[in-house]
Design an enzyme around this catalytic site. Structure first.
Site, mmCIF file in Angstrom:
data_model
loop_
_atom_site.group_PDB
_atom_site.id
_atom_site.type_symbol
_atom_site.label_atom_id
_atom_site.label_comp_id
_atom_site.label_asym_id
_atom_site.label_seq_id
_atom_site.Cartn_x
_atom_site.Cartn_y
_atom_site.Cartn_z
ATOM 1 N N ASP A 134 -26.891 6.048 -35.432
ATOM 2 C CA ASP A 134 -28.144 5.650 -35.851
ATOM 3 C C ASP A 134 -29.136 6.653 -35.324
ATOM 4 O OD1 ASP A 134 -30.561 4.035 -36.721
ATOM 5 O OD2 ASP A 134 -29.196 2.524 -36.947
ATOM 6 N N ASP B 2 -29.596 11.397 -37.567
ATOM 7 C CA ASP B 2 -30.551 11.416 -38.865
ATOM 8 C C ASP B 2 -29.917 11.882 -39.979
ATOM 9 O OD1 ASP B 2 -32.579 11.766 -40.598
ATOM 10 O OD2 ASP B 2 -33.909 12.862 -39.446
ATOM 11 N N VAL B 3 -29.621 10.963 -40.996
ATOM 12 C CA VAL B 3 -28.640 11.407 -42.107
ATOM 13 C C VAL B 3 -29.305 12.251 -43.103
ATOM 14 C CG1 VAL B 3 -27.452 8.943 -41.960
ATOM 15 C CG2 VAL B 3 -29.458 9.338 -43.383
ATOM 16 N N TYR C 55 -37.040 3.852 -53.944
ATOM 17 C CA TYR C 55 -36.009 3.371 -53.629
ATOM 18 C C TYR C 55 -34.863 2.998 -54.605
ATOM 19 C CZ TYR C 55 -32.934 -0.380 -51.337
ATOM 20 O OH TYR C 55 -31.707 -1.019 -50.954
ATOM 21 N N LYS D 211 -31.162 4.649 -55.203
ATOM 22 C CA LYS D 211 -29.767 3.749 -55.197
ATOM 23 C C LYS D 211 -29.208 3.969 -56.350
ATOM 24 C CE LYS D 211 -30.245 2.023 -51.196
ATOM 25 N NZ LYS D 211 -29.256 2.160 -50.063
ATOM 26 N N THR E 68 -31.875 -9.314 -44.057
ATOM 27 C CA THR E 68 -31.815 -8.490 -42.957
ATOM 28 C C THR E 68 -33.123 -7.978 -42.365
ATOM 29 O OG1 THR E 68 -31.823 -6.563 -44.352
ATOM 30 C CG2 THR E 68 -29.854 -7.698 -43.849
#
Length: 252
Positions: free
Chosen positions: A39, A65-66, A157, A161, A192
């Protein structure tokens, strides 16, 4: 540890300190996995590592950091040096931006695409040599019900996705005969931290919950078992699939 469905397997989880990431990491630990949790939040990573250790897991932490190819290469080096193998990759890291087409700022668009879409691709690209060498590996990419249907909002977003959905399918075809299964998970409205403020504000009157036949938000611990199924050998003939966990939201 109470289960053995991931006994001896090495799993790398991104976005591990988020709601879904934590639930998945804890379930994987109980099922016998050796775990690499990543993370950008290093303090919460240490806290999660302690909890997993208390469950008996062999756990490694790494800041990631992806959206950075360099950081992905560094993490994969850590995995190789510590465990020598990688059997499961769970791409959970993601960010949300709510505006629609006209109100989305270019910099916000770029950041969402970098993390959600590019980050998923970079993860598979960096990890694939170790996954192929495993000979029996699984990749679980996190999409969303908003990668399946439109909402009239969250333009960046939803675009990201939807891309994760088809990226997972084409990768599944590419690696089907190389010992790597690749599937996507599509959660619905899940309570979440990412959307908790929205749920607190509207409660059961939140429109997406009203459209969910079960009339409630899901829990992170209701998504983690779906990820576990795709990670373990119970799903040995499942690749290129979309596992939707949404309380019926997309059933209409």
């Amino acid at each position: 540890m109470t289960g053995q469905r991931l006994d001896g397997k090495v799993a790398l989880i991104t976005g591990a300190t988020g709601g879904l990431g934590t639930a998945t990491a804890e379930l994987f630990a109980r099922e016998g996995a050796r775990i690499v949790i990543t993370d950008i939040a290093e303090g919460p990573l240490r806290d999660l590592s302690h909890r997993l250790g208390a469950l008996g897991a062999d756990v490694v932490t790494a800041r990631l950091d992806v959206s950075s190819a360099r950081e992905w290469d560094e993490v994969i080096t850590v995995v190789r040096d510590r465990f020598g193998t990688l059997d499961v990759l769970v791409n959970l890291a993601g960010i949300l931006d709510w505006p629609g087409i006209e109100d989305t700022r270019e910099e916000a668009w770029d950041r969402v695409i970098d993390v959600n879409q590019k980050g998923t691709w970079l993860g598979m690209k960096a990890a694939m040599p170790l996954l192929r060498a495993s000979g029996n590996a699984s990749v679980i990419n996190t999409s969303s019900v908003l990668g399946l249907v439109g909402s009239g909002a969250a333009a960046a977003y939803q675009a990201s996705k939807g891309a994760v959905r088809l990226l997972s399918k084409t990768a599944a075809v590419e690696y089907a005969r190389q010992g790597v299964r690749i599937n996507s998970v599509h959660p619905g409205v899940i309570a979440t931290p990412m959307i908790q403020d929205l749920l607190d504000d509207r409660g059961d009157q939140q429109p997406d919950i009203q459209r969910t036949p079960m009339r409630r938000a899901g829990r992170a611990d209701e998504i983690a078992p779906a990820i576990l199924f795709l990670a373990c050998d119970d799903s040995s003939f499942v690749t290129g699939a979309e596992l939707v966990v949404d309380g019926g939201l997309t059933a209409y």
